[in-house]
Write a protein that holds these residues in place. Structure first.
Motif, PDB file in Angstrom:
ATOM      1  N   ALA A 172       0.841  -1.193   0.000  1.00 47.36           N
ATOM      2  CA  ALA A 172       0.000   0.000   0.000  1.00 47.36           C
ATOM      3  C   ALA A 172       0.874   1.241   0.000  1.00 47.36           C
ATOM      4  O   ALA A 172       2.022   1.209   0.452  1.00 47.36           O
ATOM      5  CB  ALA A 172      -0.914  -0.013   1.221  1.00 47.36           C
ATOM      6  N   PRO A 173       0.363   2.374  -0.514  1.00 51.19           N
ATOM      7  CA  PRO A 173       1.167   3.607  -0.508  1.00 51.19           C
ATOM      8  C   PRO A 173       1.502   4.040   0.916  1.00 51.19           C
ATOM      9  O   PRO A 173       0.727   3.813   1.849  1.00 51.19           O
ATOM     10  CB  PRO A 173       0.246   4.623  -1.193  1.00 51.19           C
ATOM     11  CG  PRO A 173      -0.760   3.815  -1.940  1.00 51.19           C
ATOM     12  CD  PRO A 173      -0.939   2.551  -1.159  1.00 51.19           C
ATOM     13  N   GLU A 174       2.655   4.672   1.085  1.00 50.85           N
ATOM     14  CA  GLU A 174       3.010   5.201   2.389  1.00 50.85           C
ATOM     15  C   GLU A 174       2.099   6.380   2.723  1.00 50.85           C
ATOM     16  O   GLU A 174       1.615   7.079   1.842  1.00 50.85           O
ATOM     17  CB  GLU A 174       4.477   5.637   2.423  1.00 50.85           C
ATOM     18  CG  GLU A 174       4.816   6.820   1.543  1.00 50.85           C
ATOM     19  CD  GLU A 174       5.147   6.454   0.115  1.00 50.85           C
ATOM     20  OE1 GLU A 174       5.642   7.330  -0.621  1.00 50.85           O
ATOM     21  OE2 GLU A 174       4.898   5.279  -0.264  1.00 50.85           O
ATOM     22  N   PHE A 175       1.872   6.591   4.016  1.00 47.34           N
ATOM     23  CA  PHE A 175       0.961   7.650   4.442  1.00 47.34           C
ATOM     24  C   PHE A 175       1.740   8.926   4.716  1.00 47.34           C
ATOM     25  O   PHE A 175       1.857   9.391   5.855  1.00 47.34           O
ATOM     26  CB  PHE A 175       0.187   7.207   5.696  1.00 47.34           C
ATOM     27  CG  PHE A 175      -1.082   7.994   5.914  1.00 47.34           C
ATOM     28  CD1 PHE A 175      -2.225   7.689   5.196  1.00 47.34           C
ATOM     29  CD2 PHE A 175      -1.127   9.023   6.821  1.00 47.34           C
ATOM     30  CE1 PHE A 175      -3.396   8.408   5.386  1.00 47.34           C
ATOM     31  CE2 PHE A 175      -2.294   9.752   7.022  1.00 47.34           C
ATOM     32  CZ  PHE A 175      -3.431   9.437   6.302  1.00 47.34           C
ATOM     33  N   GLU A 176       2.266   9.503   3.655  1.00 50.81           N
ATOM     34  CA  GLU A 176       2.986  10.762   3.735  1.00 50.81           C
ATOM     35  C   GLU A 176       3.150  11.308   2.333  1.00 50.81           C
ATOM     36  O   GLU A 176       3.017  10.577   1.349  1.00 50.81           O
ATOM     37  CB  GLU A 176       4.363  10.579   4.389  1.00 50.81           C
ATOM     38  CG  GLU A 176       5.270   9.608   3.654  1.00 50.81           C
ATOM     39  CD  GLU A 176       6.588   9.378   4.387  1.00 50.81           C
ATOM     40  OE1 GLU A 176       6.686   9.826   5.539  1.00 50.81           O
ATOM     41  OE2 GLU A 176       7.488   8.759   3.816  1.00 50.81           O
TER      42      GLU A 176
END
Length: 471
Positions: free
Chosen positions: A119-123
């Protein structure tokens, strides 16, 4: 970091009303304490022309209506006047790090080369903030260009079980963008916990329809929803352009409830899960019926993480069944083991491996779990598979991956002779990053299929791709 007001996006929706003033509903939105996080490198210096918001908006729309002509300097400045004149005192800067957690997918030491599994990083990127809540938009656009030198009935992904045996020679060309992906990652604070709700889909459904990939919520140690099975290890997945991946890699996503707990420090964790089950049964000849799933799959997993490597052991227990029409259900026990690992040989080189073995777990690779042993009985089929691979980053622009995998499925006496008994998969690629988050790659794929009656066939494919990955 600067923040753009949400209403700036809404302005473009009014382009067809060039002579209209700002709607009252839009003006009311100016004080809404919600913002879009922009890249910290994005700067603008508006020039004060003494224009009202309505005048700036009219000039903005006039510039749009000019068509292909470049807007004048006055129009360009006016297009920046609207955000320049907004009172942003009600908008607060929000620290995205407060929404991170142990479940967050972030780039790490093992994330080198192409990764289309995590999943994409949360930043960074496009994040919408509210009071104690944030949403990250992610995904990518990926277009594949495929040429097959040999017959294969799976044109959009390299599925070796779809290699026809004894088919006349043919070639095939296929372009598609079905792997294009969208995700919504929402996180909020609740009584000291960070809660996550993640939804992701792609266009690999029938006739390129949008389909669900992930939909789960997570808080603390508990995860509930649809995501990668606990039996797999995403970190050991091959860095291929091909959507299918290796023949032994367990790339199944299913609904589940999972509990994860660190033991003896954060380096070692244990996970216990109950998951949805799908049992695939080949019916005995002359005994029609249906496959049954009398109980969920129960999976336990140990994961050890070090600076130089990560290792995982997973155990699966399940019960499958077959019910002849009008008769009782015949049940059988099944089990599986999956050993995976990732080791950093160098700062820019990692090797990964997998060994999977069990009985009645063929459905985890879209193969049968059981087949007829006699006219009235079923046999749970043993499976053994393995994979090795290496990913190397040559420099900041280029990376490569090599993967080889094989599967062997035991057979039953009355199994159809053209059923699959063994497959192999080889992939080698070169990935180029001409710009940040833009990937261009080319990959060679080779696969083999062997049937129960020992007949076999192989296939060669060249696949290239261009991907635009959202930050």
């Amino acid at each position: 970091m600067r923040f753009f007001p949400v209403w700036c996006l809404l302005l473009t929706a009014t382009a067809s009303h060039a002579q209209q003033p700002l709607p009252a509903s839009l003006s009311a939105a100016l004080s809404t304490p919600i913002a879009l996080a922009a890249s910290p490198s994005l700067e603008y210096e508006p020039i004060d022309l003494g224009l009202s918001i309505e005048s700036s908006h009219a000039l903005w729309l006039e510039a749009i209506d000019d068509g292909s002509e470049k807007p004048s300097r006055v129009q360009q400045v006016a297009m920046m006047q609207v955000p320049a004149q907004l009172d942003v005192s009600g908008i607060q800067s929000v620290d995205a790090s407060q929404f991170s957690g142990s479940f967050a997918a972030r780039p790490g030491r093992f994330d080198i080369g192409l990764d289309l599994y995590s999943a994409p990083e949360f930043e960074n990127g496009l994040i919408v903030f509210g009071d104690d809540v944030a949403m990250k938009f992610g995904g990518y656009v990926k277009t594949d260009f495929i040429y097959d030198f040999d017959p294969i009935d799976s044109t959009d992904s390299f599925v070796t079980t779809k290699i026809p045996v004894g088919s006349p020679d043919r070639t095939n060309t296929r372009f598609h963008a079905r792997q294009t992906r969208l995700s919504f990652d929402t996180r909020w604070k609740a009584e000291g916990y960070t809660v996550q709700a993640f939804v992701e889909g792609d266009f690999f459904g029938e006739n390129s329809q949008f389909r669900l990939r992930h939909a789960y919520g997570e808080v603390g140690s508990l995860l509930v929803g649809r995501t990668w099975t606990t039996f797999t290890d995403v970190a050991a997945s091959p860095a291929t352009i091909d959507f299918e991946g290796s023949v032994s890699n367990v790339n199944r996503r299913q609904a589940q409830a999972r509990w994860t707990q660190p033991i003896f420090g954060d380096a070692l964790t244990i996970s216990i899960a109950v998951e949805d089950t799908r049992f695939i049964v080949i019916a005995p000849p002359g005994l029609p019926g249906d496959a049954r799933s009398p109980s969920p799959d129960v999976i336990a997993r140990l994961k050890l993480t070090r600076d130089w490597g990560r290792f995982q052991f997973a155990y699966l227990s399940r019960t499958g069944g077959y019910q002849p029409t009008g008769g009782p259900v015949m049940e059988g026990s099944a089990w599986g083991l999956n050993f995976t690992g990732v080791v950093m040989l160098l700062e820019s080189t990692k090797v990964y491996y997998q060994i999977v073995h069990g009985e009645g777990i063929g459905s985890y690779r879209s193969l049968p779990d059981a087949a007829p042993e006699s006219a009235t009985t079923e046999r749970v089929l043993p499976l053994f598979g393995w994979m090795v691979g290496i990913t190397h980053e040559w420099n900041d622009r280029f990376s490569s991956n090599f993967t080889y995998a094989a599967n062997q499925l035991d057979t039953a006496p009355l199994q159809p002779p053209d059923d699959v008994s063994a497959t192999s998969y080889l992939a080698a690629n070169l990935i180029w990053s001409p710009l940040e988050r833009v990937k261009v790659g080319i990959e060679y794929l080779y696969g083999t299929r062997e049937n129960v009656n020992m007949s076999s066939a192989d296939a060669h494919r060249i696949q290239s791709a261009v991907a635009f990955i959202l930050p």
